[in-house]
Design an enzyme around this catalytic site. Structure first.
Site, short mmCIF file in Angstrom:
data_model
loop_
_atom_site.label_atom_id
_atom_site.label_comp_id
_atom_site.label_asym_id
_atom_site.label_seq_id
_atom_site.Cartn_x
_atom_site.Cartn_y
_atom_site.Cartn_z
N THR A 11 23.20 -6.08 -16.31
CA THR A 11 22.51 -5.79 -17.57
C THR A 11 20.99 -5.86 -17.49
OG1 THR A 11 22.12 -6.71 -19.78
CG2 THR A 11 22.98 -8.23 -18.16
N GLU B 132 19.31 -7.26 -19.59
CA GLU B 132 18.91 -8.60 -20.05
C GLU B 132 18.40 -9.46 -18.90
OE1 GLU B 132 18.96 -10.09 -23.32
OE2 GLU B 132 19.11 -8.00 -23.91
N TYR C 154 23.39 -15.95 -21.88
CA TYR C 154 24.10 -14.74 -21.44
C TYR C 154 23.44 -14.17 -20.19
CZ TYR C 154 25.25 -9.70 -21.45
OH TYR C 154 25.61 -8.42 -21.08
N LYS D 72 24.83 -13.72 -16.38
CA LYS D 72 24.91 -12.40 -15.74
C LYS D 72 24.10 -12.36 -14.45
CE LYS D 72 27.46 -9.55 -18.32
NZ LYS D 72 28.47 -8.61 -17.82
P1 NAP Z 1 32.43 -5.43 -25.43
O1 NAP Z 1 32.71 -4.27 -26.31
O2 NAP Z 1 32.01 -6.72 -26.03
O3 NAP Z 1 33.77 -5.69 -24.55
C1 NAP Z 1 33.93 -6.86 -23.81
C2 NAP Z 1 35.32 -6.86 -23.22
O4 NAP Z 1 35.50 -8.08 -22.45
C3 NAP Z 1 36.45 -6.83 -24.26
O5 NAP Z 1 37.47 -6.01 -23.78
C4 NAP Z 1 36.90 -8.29 -24.28
O6 NAP Z 1 38.24 -8.46 -24.69
C5 NAP Z 1 36.76 -8.63 -22.80
N1 NAP Z 1 36.78 -10.07 -22.56
C6 NAP Z 1 35.95 -11.02 -23.04
N2 NAP Z 1 36.31 -12.24 -22.59
C7 NAP Z 1 37.40 -12.05 -21.79
C8 NAP Z 1 38.23 -12.92 -21.06
N3 NAP Z 1 38.04 -14.25 -21.03
N4 NAP Z 1 39.26 -12.38 -20.34
C9 NAP Z 1 39.50 -11.04 -20.38
N5 NAP Z 1 38.74 -10.18 -21.07
C10 NAP Z 1 37.71 -10.67 -21.77
O7 NAP Z 1 31.34 -5.05 -24.33
P2 NAP Z 1 30.81 -3.60 -23.86
O8 NAP Z 1 29.67 -3.22 -24.72
O9 NAP Z 1 31.95 -2.69 -23.67
O10 NAP Z 1 30.17 -3.99 -22.44
C11 NAP Z 1 30.97 -3.97 -21.26
C12 NAP Z 1 30.27 -4.82 -20.20
O11 NAP Z 1 28.97 -4.31 -19.93
C13 NAP Z 1 30.08 -6.28 -20.57
O12 NAP Z 1 30.22 -7.03 -19.38
C14 NAP Z 1 28.64 -6.35 -21.05
O13 NAP Z 1 28.13 -7.65 -20.87
C15 NAP Z 1 27.99 -5.34 -20.14
N6 NAP Z 1 26.82 -4.63 -20.65
C16 NAP Z 1 26.88 -3.99 -21.85
C17 NAP Z 1 25.77 -3.27 -22.29
C18 NAP Z 1 25.81 -2.52 -23.60
O14 NAP Z 1 24.72 -2.15 -24.07
N7 NAP Z 1 26.97 -2.24 -24.17
C19 NAP Z 1 24.61 -3.22 -21.50
C20 NAP Z 1 24.60 -3.89 -20.28
C21 NAP Z 1 25.72 -4.58 -19.85
P3 NAP Z 1 38.64 -8.63 -26.25
O15 NAP Z 1 38.67 -7.24 -26.82
O16 NAP Z 1 39.96 -9.27 -26.18
O17 NAP Z 1 37.57 -9.47 -26.88
O1 G4F Z 2 22.03 -5.18 -30.48
P1 G4F Z 2 21.68 -6.49 -29.88
O2 G4F Z 2 22.47 -7.67 -30.31
O3 G4F Z 2 21.75 -6.27 -28.31
P2 G4F Z 2 21.11 -7.06 -27.07
O4 G4F Z 2 20.77 -8.45 -27.40
O5 G4F Z 2 20.03 -6.20 -26.52
O6 G4F Z 2 22.35 -7.11 -26.07
C1 G4F Z 2 23.13 -5.95 -25.80
O7 G4F Z 2 22.50 -5.19 -24.78
C2 G4F Z 2 22.41 -5.86 -23.50
C3 G4F Z 2 21.68 -4.91 -22.54
O8 G4F Z 2 20.30 -5.09 -22.66
C4 G4F Z 2 23.80 -6.19 -23.02
F1 G4F Z 2 23.71 -6.81 -21.80
C5 G4F Z 2 24.49 -7.10 -24.02
O9 G4F Z 2 25.84 -7.32 -23.59
C6 G4F Z 2 24.53 -6.40 -25.38
O10 G4F Z 2 25.36 -5.28 -25.29
O11 G4F Z 2 20.13 -6.82 -30.16
C7 G4F Z 2 19.10 -5.91 -29.82
C8 G4F Z 2 17.78 -6.41 -30.39
C9 G4F Z 2 17.47 -7.88 -30.09
O12 G4F Z 2 16.12 -8.03 -29.71
C10 G4F Z 2 17.71 -8.59 -31.41
O13 G4F Z 2 16.89 -9.74 -31.61
O14 G4F Z 2 17.85 -6.31 -31.81
C11 G4F Z 2 17.32 -7.48 -32.38
N1 G4F Z 2 17.91 -7.65 -33.72
C12 G4F Z 2 17.20 -7.61 -34.88
N2 G4F Z 2 18.00 -7.85 -35.92
C13 G4F Z 2 19.20 -7.90 -34.02
C14 G4F Z 2 19.26 -8.03 -35.40
N3 G4F Z 2 20.30 -8.01 -33.24
C15 G4F Z 2 21.49 -8.24 -33.85
N4 G4F Z 2 22.62 -8.33 -33.11
N5 G4F Z 2 21.59 -8.40 -35.22
C16 G4F Z 2 20.50 -8.29 -36.03
O15 G4F Z 2 20.59 -8.45 -37.24
#
Ligand code: NAP
Ligand code: G4F
Length: 375
Positions: free
Chosen positions: A129, A131, A153, A157
């Site tokens: 990520t 992050e 987090y 990671k």
């Molecule tokens: P998400 O929608 O939150 O999905 C997370 C998945 O992990 C869900 O299927 C969840 O299962 C599963 N999980 C959590 N704890 C578990 C456990 N103990 N055992 C088995 N499964 C478990 O996340 P996403 O947005 O698809 O992201 C996928 C991956 O990419 C994550 O690792 C995230 O940290 C990483 N990532 C995401 C972003 C982004 O912007 N989306 C960016 C960078 C990296 P349940 O449905 O049962 O909760």
């Molecule tokens: O949407 P966010 O919660 O995503 P964040 O923290 O960037 O994390 C997501 O992206 C990561 C990749 O960079 C992944 F690794 C991670 O698993 C996840 O998918 O927040 C984005 C930004 C932050 O700076 C937060 O402070 O939006 C700001 N924010 C402002 N108001 C808010 C809010 N975030 C959330 N969730 N809720 C608010 O009301």
């Protein structure tokens, strides 16, 4: 030709669901890990259940034995480790659980592959990520930018990132990290900021919510479309050598800009007044009035709440996808920022309208049952 068998952890998540569709379309046999829950959270993959090449298995990232047994049974040629406690703010409340799943969970997957002697035949993708860059030391960020994780987090990671690199070098395994910047979609979890905004804009436009409360509006993110990003996960494993890649669009926007555009697509133009916790999003024009809403110009529909501020916040993410573009042939601009916001708002406008119809039907049915009109 040997069969492509993928094992996806996190299959029920946003990315897991798109990746399953992508791999099934490529002819893969796809196996996904699900965990037991008292309510059914499989809605993102419900449409795939029953597909002949799609199989679900119970296991948990916190349970080594379940992973060892499953990897032995499935004999995957590719593992996509997407499972995580993925919410940054939640990681401040549940840091130990986050570390167990997001850090040690990666080690458990690597050891499950080694225990089953698959290290020469099974490639591993790790969902790393942006992050990791955290309190950023340079912009834009690329594969050589130093890491400075800034939440429990991100620290978890970072362990995942390094243990993948360590096993690649120590055991000559094909394991790689995709350093993905934020990617969103109509399947995004509802507490991430983009989905929270698009759902609220749709509800406010249809008279179902009065105001949206957000945290840091100045935070900058490089937002892409999740459907485009899963292709990259696959491309990373098809590359001739195991390497890590930054996946991003190369364009950044503030949370405020995302909200302005989302409300615009929902038929409400905003102007912003005030600063910090006193900032407000105020209606300046209504282009598509809904019969159900009493909105008028001058109404405050976005406000700031300190409840959504984080103890430490990452505020300047901006990715440089040059390596992925040149070496993987991936196009970071397949879906523009404007298209992404439009897709999400369109979906949520339809969802809110459909939820309303369903709720009216439930109310009517309850009344008809009570009056004995239907039995
Ligand atoms: P998400 O929608 O939150 O999905 C997370 C998945 O992990 C869900 O299927 C969840 O299962 C599963 N999980 C959590 N704890 C578990 C456990 N103990 N055992 C088995 N499964 C478990 O996340 P996403 O947005 O698809 O992201 C996928 C991956 O990419 C994550 O690792 C995230 O940290 C990483 N990532 C995401 C972003 C982004 O912007 N989306 C960016 C960078 C990296 P349940 O449905 O049962 O909760
Ligand atoms: O949407 P966010 O919660 O995503 P964040 O923290 O960037 O994390 C997501 O992206 C990561 C990749 O960079 C992944 F690794 C991670 O698993 C996840 O998918 O927040 C984005 C930004 C932050 O700076 C937060 O402070 O939006 C700001 N924010 C402002 N108001 C808010 C809010 N975030 C959330 N969730 N809720 C608010 O009301």
């Amino acid at each position: 030709m040997s069969k492509n068998i993928a094992l996806i952890t996190g299959v029920t998540g946003q990315d897991g669901s798109y990746l399953s569709e992508f791999l099934l379309a490529k002819g893969y046999e796809v196996h996904g890990i699900i965990r037991r829950s008292s309510v059914d959270f499989r809605e993102r993959i419900a449409h795939l259940e029953g597909t002949p090449n799609f199989h679900l298995h119970y296991a948990d990232m916190g349970d080594s034995m379940s992973l060892v047994k499953l990897v032995g049974k499935v004999q995957p040629t590719e593992i996509y480790n997407l499972a995580a406690q993925s919410h940054v703010q939640v990681s401040f409340d549940a840091p130990e659980f986050t570390a167990d799943v997001d850090a040690v969970g990666v080690l458990r997957i690597l050891e499950a592959v080694r225990t089953n002697h698959l290290e020469k035949t099974c490639k591993i993708y790790q969902a790393s990520t942006s992050e990791l860059y955290g309190k950023v030391e340079e912009v834009p960020q690329n594969e050589k930018t130093p890491f400075h994780p800034y939440s429990p987090y991100a620290v978890a990671k970072l362990y995942g990132y390094w243990i993948i690199k360590e096993y690649r070098e120590a055991y000559d395994m094909f394991c790689c990290s995709g350093i993905l910047f934020n990617h969103e979609s109509e399947r995004r979890g509802e507490t991430f900021v983009t989905r929270k905004i698009t759902l609220a804009a749709a509800r406010i436009a249809q008279g179902k919510q009065d105001c949206l409360y957000l945290g840091n509006l100045d935070s900058l993110r490089d937002w892409g479309y999740a459907k485009d990003y899963v292709e990259c996960m696959w491309l990373i494993l098809q590359h001739d050598k195991p390497e890590d890649f930054v996946i991003a669009t190369g364009v950044q926007h503030t949370v405020r800009e995302f909200a302005t555009l989302a409300f615009h697509y929902a038929g409400i133009d905003l102007r912003w007044e005030g600063e910090g916790v006193n900032e407000k999003g105020i209606i300046s024009n209504i282009s598509n009035p809904s019969n159900a809403s009493n909105l008028k110009v001058g109404d405050v529909v976005v406000a700031v709440s300190e409840a959504f501020y984080r103890p430490t916040d990452v505020v300047n993410l901006w990715g440089d996808p040059t390596k992925a573009k040149n070496e993987l042939g991936w196009n970071p601009q397949t879906t523009s920022f404007e298209q992404l916001v439009q897709i999400m708002v369109k979906h949520d406008m339809e969802k809110v309208a459909a939820d309303h119809v369903a709720s009216v039907m439930r109310t009517n049915l309850a009344e008809y049952l009570e009056k004995g009109i239907v039995k």
